[in-house]
Write an enzyme that holds these catalytic residues in place. Structure first.
Site, mmCIF file in Angstrom:
data_model
loop_
_atom_site.group_PDB
_atom_site.id
_atom_site.type_symbol
_atom_site.label_atom_id
_atom_site.label_comp_id
_atom_site.label_asym_id
_atom_site.label_seq_id
_atom_site.Cartn_x
_atom_site.Cartn_y
_atom_site.Cartn_z
ATOM 1 N N LYS A 115 0.849 -1.193 0.000
ATOM 2 C CA LYS A 115 0.000 0.000 0.000
ATOM 3 C C LYS A 115 0.879 1.235 0.000
ATOM 4 O O LYS A 115 2.027 1.192 0.479
ATOM 5 C CB LYS A 115 -0.898 0.013 1.242
ATOM 6 C CG LYS A 115 -2.164 0.846 1.075
ATOM 7 C CD LYS A 115 -3.264 0.119 0.312
ATOM 8 C CE LYS A 115 -4.475 0.988 0.104
ATOM 9 N NZ LYS A 115 -5.600 0.213 -0.451
ATOM 10 N N THR A 200 -14.984 -2.337 -7.613
ATOM 11 C CA THR A 200 -15.055 -2.583 -6.168
ATOM 12 C C THR A 200 -16.511 -2.795 -5.750
ATOM 13 O O THR A 200 -16.851 -3.769 -5.060
ATOM 14 C CB THR A 200 -14.407 -1.414 -5.400
ATOM 15 O OG1 THR A 200 -13.073 -1.276 -5.877
ATOM 16 C CG2 THR A 200 -14.398 -1.662 -3.907
HETATM 17 P P1 NAD Z 1 -12.867 7.990 -2.663
HETATM 18 O O1 NAD Z 1 -11.842 8.988 -2.321
HETATM 19 O O2 NAD Z 1 -13.294 7.869 -4.086
HETATM 20 O O3 NAD Z 1 -14.181 8.214 -1.779
HETATM 21 C C1 NAD Z 1 -14.167 8.314 -0.396
HETATM 22 C C2 NAD Z 1 -15.512 8.870 0.027
HETATM 23 O O4 NAD Z 1 -15.583 8.875 1.459
HETATM 24 C C3 NAD Z 1 -15.731 10.326 -0.401
HETATM 25 O O5 NAD Z 1 -17.093 10.492 -0.750
HETATM 26 C C4 NAD Z 1 -15.410 11.126 0.854
HETATM 27 O O6 NAD Z 1 -16.087 12.376 0.889
HETATM 28 C C5 NAD Z 1 -15.968 10.172 1.899
HETATM 29 N N1 NAD Z 1 -15.445 10.393 3.240
HETATM 30 C C6 NAD Z 1 -14.189 10.731 3.622
HETATM 31 N N2 NAD Z 1 -14.134 10.846 4.953
HETATM 32 C C7 NAD Z 1 -15.364 10.550 5.415
HETATM 33 C C8 NAD Z 1 -15.951 10.470 6.700
HETATM 34 N N3 NAD Z 1 -15.240 10.725 7.793
HETATM 35 N N4 NAD Z 1 -17.250 10.108 6.782
HETATM 36 C C9 NAD Z 1 -17.963 9.846 5.677
HETATM 37 N N5 NAD Z 1 -17.483 9.900 4.457
HETATM 38 C C10 NAD Z 1 -16.200 10.258 4.321
HETATM 39 O O7 NAD Z 1 -12.328 6.588 -2.117
HETATM 40 P P2 NAD Z 1 -12.757 5.130 -2.566
HETATM 41 O O8 NAD Z 1 -11.799 4.672 -3.589
HETATM 42 O O9 NAD Z 1 -14.224 5.075 -2.836
HETATM 43 O O10 NAD Z 1 -12.421 4.311 -1.229
HETATM 44 C C11 NAD Z 1 -13.341 4.235 -0.138
HETATM 45 C C12 NAD Z 1 -12.975 3.026 0.708
HETATM 46 O O11 NAD Z 1 -13.017 1.870 -0.097
HETATM 47 C C13 NAD Z 1 -11.564 3.076 1.300
HETATM 48 O O12 NAD Z 1 -11.554 2.430 2.557
HETATM 49 C C14 NAD Z 1 -10.763 2.265 0.317
HETATM 50 O O13 NAD Z 1 -9.576 1.738 0.889
HETATM 51 C C15 NAD Z 1 -11.775 1.194 -0.017
HETATM 52 N N6 NAD Z 1 -11.503 0.506 -1.270
HETATM 53 C C16 NAD Z 1 -11.435 1.184 -2.445
HETATM 54 C C17 NAD Z 1 -11.149 0.484 -3.609
HETATM 55 C C18 NAD Z 1 -11.087 1.160 -4.945
HETATM 56 O O14 NAD Z 1 -10.904 0.453 -5.940
HETATM 57 N N7 NAD Z 1 -11.258 2.464 -5.036
HETATM 58 C C19 NAD Z 1 -10.933 -0.911 -3.561
HETATM 59 C C20 NAD Z 1 -11.035 -1.580 -2.339
HETATM 60 C C21 NAD Z 1 -11.316 -0.855 -1.197
#
Ligand code: NAD
Length: 425
Positions: A115, A200
């Site tokens: 990571k 995802t």
């Molecule tokens: P992103 O940056 O696209 O979206 C994150 C979202 O969470 C945004 O809408 C942001 O405003 C919101 N957010 C941030 N802090 C917050 C809080 N305290 N309370 C509520 N909402 C909040 O990120 P993403 O890629 O969608 O990732 C989100 C989660 O999914 C993370 O834990 C990431 O590790 C996990 N994930 C993502 C992927 C991927 O392919 N993008 C794959 C596996 C896991």
């Protein structure tokens, strides 16, 4: 548990890496893994910390801190996203790298776990500053990443735009003939895979659909709450809405909105794009992120950050199923509380493995010079997610434990076996 070569930067409470190690210990109570193997699993293989200089638009130089944690690569090259967030730190990146190692094993793809992180707030940086920061990270990491070594991807705060810059910078630094395969989640025109942007949530939804039958969930489960409206959460809300679920609340970093009659997700996406937030959406009232997690619903989807459901609020969660699209949103103490209340938690290393699965498809296409259709990608994803759920479910039945412990045991067995095969044990 906490003795090791890499010191912890933050205290154990709310430290995601401590939570990850507690999860490891809990799985190890169910299966006789060797002590040597567990010792190896408690430490990342390598950590790289860098300072990245960026000339800000205002004219001064600002130094940003960046990380890459390479946890384990016995099953294949290290693999994992890069998080851009002002509060990210080495312990968080370590935990995420550990979970990636297990996730790739659960999904049975030939990658290990890694990571990256950059302590920065992308919302406060211009496109030029973001490009310099991202290229700076890639330049400094060019020796440790690579298509056969370590393959980053997007995470919170990063998108295909950043991945395209990394691929380009890596090509400039190394001249590697398959430089595009150094990262996944690129834009389609730059070697990205069709279906990666939605993978995802697509994978998470596929797991949920299969589980619904196994858990014999009642019609009450047709309401949903989604925390986080980014890459993973927005698509999940859209999918649930499209399949007839009533999505009653969603949130982002500004806060949440709630309408017990359901939200129009398409209109909400347009509102978010126009205003930058889900809040203020007509026909819904604003709620805090804390309130959102405690709303009555069938399925609760944390899709933002770690440590959202803790010992403190787990008693007040009113969902039937918690589907972890985020990494680490439920702490080990909260797991116990939810289990005692018969709330099923679908663990991150299974529920959000769709992202890395299609990342693997992208890497394969880049390495072989192929382009797969969206349908082909989607069908292969569905097959893999369904196979992963099937084996995790069988393990849960055999061990009589929850889905998280079952997924951990399965992943650890596969990693231990690979270590024995390669002679590292
Ligand atoms: P992103 O940056 O696209 O979206 C994150 C979202 O969470 C945004 O809408 C942001 O405003 C919101 N957010 C941030 N802090 C917050 C809080 N305290 N309370 C509520 N909402 C909040 O990120 P993403 O890629 O969608 O990732 C989100 C989660 O999914 C993370 O834990 C990431 O590790 C996990 N994930 C993502 C992927 C991927 O392919 N993008 C794959 C596996 C896991």
């Amino acid at each position: 548990m906490l003795d090791g070569l890499f010191p912890l930067t933050f205290p154990p409470m709310q430290n995601p890496f401590c939570n990850a190690l507690i999860q490891l210990d809990r799985a190890a109570e169910l299966q006789a893994f060797s002590e040597e193997f567990l010792t190896l699993m408690r430490q990342p293989a390598r950590e790289v910390e860098i300072a990245i200089p960026v000339t800000m638009d205002a004219g001064h130089l600002h130094m940003f801190r960046g990380y890459r944690v390479q946890y384990d690569d016995v099953r294949g090259p290290f693999k994992g996203g890069i998080r851009y967030h002002p509060d990210t730190n080495v312990d968080e990146v370590r935990a995420l790298a550990f979970w990636m190692t297990l996730k790739c094993a659960v999904a049975d793809i030939p990658f290990g776990g890694g990571k990256g992180g950059i302590e920065a707030n992308p919302k406060e940086l211009s496109a030029r500053e973001m490009e310099q920061l991202t290229r700076g990270w890639a330049h400094a990491m060019a020796d440790v990443i690579g298509p056969e070594k370590d393959v980053p991807a997007p995470d919170v705060g990063s998108t295909s735009r950043e991945m395209d810059w990394i691929a380009d910078e890596y090509a400039l630094c190394t001249g590697h003939s398959k430089a595009a395969a150094v990262v996944t989640g690129k834009s389609v025109g730059k070697g990205g895979s069709l279906g990666r942007a939605t993978a995802t949530a697509d994978g998470g939804y596929a797991v949920f659909e299969e589980l619904r039958e196994r858990l014999a969930l009642d019609p009450e489960t047709s309401t949903a709450v989604v925390q986080g409206f980014g890459n993973a959460g927005e698509r999940m809300a859209e999918l649930l809405h499209r399949h007839g679920y009533k999505v009653v609340a969603v949130s982002d970093s500004h806060g949440g909105i709630h309408n017990e009659n359901g939200l129009d997700i398409k209109a909400l996406s347009e509102h978010k794009r126009a205003t930058g937030s889900v809040q203020g959406f007509s026909g819904a009232h604003d709620v805090t992120n804390a309130e959102l997690l405690e709303l009555p619903c069938g399925i609760l989807v944390p899709a933002a950050l770690e440590n959202q459901i803790t010992f403190e609020n787990a008693m007040r969660v009113q969902a039937k199923v918690v589907l972890e699209l985020a990494n680490g949103p439920v702490t080990p103490e909260a797991d116990d509380v939810l289990a005692s209340r018969h709330i099923t938690v679908v663990p991150d290393i299974l529920a959000n493995a769709g992202g890395v699965t299609v990342s693997y498809f992208e890497w394969e296409q880049n390495m072989r010079g192929e382009t797969w259709t969206e349908n082909e990608v989607f069908e292969r994803l569905r097959e893999r997610m369904s196979a992963a759920l099937k084996v995790v479910w069988e393990k849960k039945e055999a061990l009589g434990c929850d889905l998280r412990r079952a997924a951990f045991v399965l992943a650890l067995e596969r990693i231990e076996e690979a270590m024995r095969r390669k002679g590292s044990l």
